[in-house]
Write a protein that holds these residues in place. Structure first.
Motif, PDB file in Angstrom:
ATOM      1  N   LEU A   1       0.826  -1.219   0.000  1.00  0.00           N
ATOM      2  CA  LEU A   1       0.000   0.000   0.000  1.00  0.00           C
ATOM      3  C   LEU A   1       0.860   1.268   0.000  1.00  0.00           C
ATOM      4  O   LEU A   1       0.350   2.361  -0.227  1.00  0.00           O
ATOM      5  N   CYS A   2       2.158   1.105   0.300  1.00  0.00           N
ATOM      6  CA  CYS A   2       3.050   2.261   0.451  1.00  0.00           C
ATOM      7  C   CYS A   2       3.652   2.695  -0.890  1.00  0.00           C
ATOM      8  O   CYS A   2       4.100   1.862  -1.674  1.00  0.00           O
ATOM      9  N   GLY A   3       3.676   3.986  -1.139  1.00  0.00           N
ATOM     10  CA  GLY A   3       4.385   4.533  -2.292  1.00  0.00           C
ATOM     11  C   GLY A   3       5.232   5.707  -1.833  1.00  0.00           C
ATOM     12  O   GLY A   3       5.091   6.172  -0.706  1.00  0.00           O
TER      13      GLY A   3
ATOM     14  N   ALA B   1      -5.549   3.707   4.236  1.00  0.00           N
ATOM     15  CA  ALA B   1      -5.221   3.465   2.825  1.00  0.00           C
ATOM     16  C   ALA B   1      -6.397   2.822   2.088  1.00  0.00           C
ATOM     17  O   ALA B   1      -6.727   3.207   0.973  1.00  0.00           O
TER      18      ALA B   1
ATOM     19  N   ALA C   1      -1.167   6.501  -1.339  1.00  0.00           N
ATOM     20  CA  ALA C   1       0.027   5.658  -1.195  1.00  0.00           C
ATOM     21  C   ALA C   1       1.266   6.472  -0.838  1.00  0.00           C
ATOM     22  O   ALA C   1       2.081   6.049  -0.010  1.00  0.00           O
TER      23      ALA C   1
END
Lengths: 303, 303
Positions: free
Chosen positions: A178-180, A221, A228
């Motif tokens: 989910l992380c950007g 999220a 993100a």
């Protein structure tokens, strides 16, 4: 002299003269990345020309290089401990192009629970940053330390796994996908900063278990609250916020904290402390180099 | 009917008759392990004979299979929500050997901070374990939920990443190389239990940031306080202790917690709650199967 700050993930070296730093070099040859104990080779690769040019120049190192996983165990001292004690207890390994490779010992403090606390390298940074006789120092990183100095002695410290948990969450957890990262646009950067502040507020002002707060990153999220590129900043805010809340309960209130770090991490800590009503400052410069030079002078290795 | 509890890491299925469970099967084909959306194939591999033998038998599933990463999104309801509402809002995917594959929606709760909370599967377990009109249920796992039920409605819940953080620390962190497993000897098992209790006491009775407490595992290992086979148990105690401390602040004190879990994890939670003065009980049996059967009855899919 040659000063070396050799941690788990980086190797930094300074050529230091009577008036201060003459040259600096850095490589990714941290203790954890070196195989088969080839520490000498890694150091020579980074600054072999300095070593060859001046064979009598003292070399002093601090950090994980003096741990059981490093070159050799440089031992550890109990707090309270000052510059003189560190200087007297330098370990000396006699195998660096014919000269001693000296290593600063680590420090052990009694913890609030029965468990002790431990650091290697932080003690040297603190003595590099120390301007007066006392202070409260914050040393961010994989493992962040809060260090209390009185009468030029480290009297207590407390370690937080903040940086390591952050990295595990962003890279290895169910949150990783989910992380950007934010791009360079000012809009992305501002949104990430807003998410950081939100994390600091959540963890810093409300009591609550971190393992619950970290899960809110997932729901934010999935349910659309955070994009993100905001998630890593939100997680960082939660972890740093929880650390500051705990450390400000633990640490004496008469000392103003000084954040000792290069780069963006120091300004994150300063920003979070400010939001939580703890007014600190940021130390400039290469504290580890200054600390190594102070220890060398105390050991009368240099004038 | 056929009941299916399909989470991230496991797929469990029950053949359920009028008098209860007739047969049970389990595989490691969790949602996270299935590539290219081949969910139907995974289910048929586990219980294709049940499906083929009785083509009219209703099939109802709960868990991450109804998430965005699962077969299809089964939606979510806001708390408060009861059995009737879940039964009315079953999603129906019409593609399982000619019959509907029905999936229970997830639940969303308003959190104490602005962030909402989210679960899929826990709601079904709770209604399977619910004996009376109200209760406080603890559902351990990768993400542990504490769920408050009043008047047969889920009114609130709170999620903790306890199991996931435990797994990251033991497998991926700088503590991983220090961690070992206890062997079957009664001495090792007793020593691990002692370390677990110590962790529970440290995190459950003293305020303090988890990121600091987790670091004490490192110092205990390096300075000789804990052996390798005790470290995972100590970390588990710290994480569960911190969770229980927070959850007992959060949850209403008139409800006695019931731990809903199979296996050893339930007894760890019960032991830790007891140490921290929270007297709970452990629910027997397959709560998810009982919950799926209750939802099927409420949806009049079975008598």
């Amino acid at each position: 002299m040659i000063g070396v700050d050799w941690g788990s993930s980086a190797l930094r070296a300074w050529l230091i003269g009577a008036d201060g730093i003459v040259a600096r070099r850095e490589s990714a040859a941290g203790v954890a990345t070196i195989a088969d104990g080839r520490f000498r080779e890694a150091l020579e690769a980074l600054c072999g020309d300095w070593l060859g040019r001046a064979p009598s120049l003292p070399v002093i190192a601090c950090g994980m290089i003096g741990s059981r996983d490093g070159w050799r165990d440089a031992g550890r001292l109990r707090t309270p401990a000052g510059l003189q004690t560190l200087a007297q207890r330098l370990s000396s390994f006699d195998d660096l192009l014919g000269r001693a490779f000296r290593v600063v010992p680590g420090l052990v403090a009694r913890g609030q629970i029965d468990s002790p606390d431990l650091m290697r390298g932080g003690e040297t940074q603190v003595f590099g940053a120390l301007q007066g006789r006392e202070g409260l120092f914050v040393l961010p990183g994989t493992h962040c330390r809060w260090v209390e100095v009185r009468d030029r002695q480290v009297v207590a410290f407390r370690t937080y796994m903040t940086g390591e948990i952050y990295s595990l969450l962003c890279r290895r957890s169910t949150l990783a996908s989910l992380c950007g990262d934010p791009d360079d646009s000012s809009q992305h950067q501002a949104e990430a900063l807003r998410a950081f502040d939100e994390g600091v507020d959540h963890a810093g002002t409300r009591p609550g278990s971190l393992t619950h707060l970290l899960f809110t990153a997932r729901t934010e999220a999935l349910l659309g609250g955070l994009a993100a590129h905001q998630l890593p900043a939100y997680l960082s805010g939660l972890l740093i916020g929880a650390e500051i809340r705990d450390a400000s309960d633990w640490s004496p209130h008469d000392l103003v904290p000084t954040v000792v770090a290069r780069s963006e991490l120091a300004s994150r800590y300063a920003r979070a402390m400010h939001r939580l009503g703890l007014h600190g400052s940021v130390a400039d410069g290469d504290s580890a180099a200054a600390g190594l030079a102070a220890i060398a002078r105390a050991a009368t290795l240099v004038a």
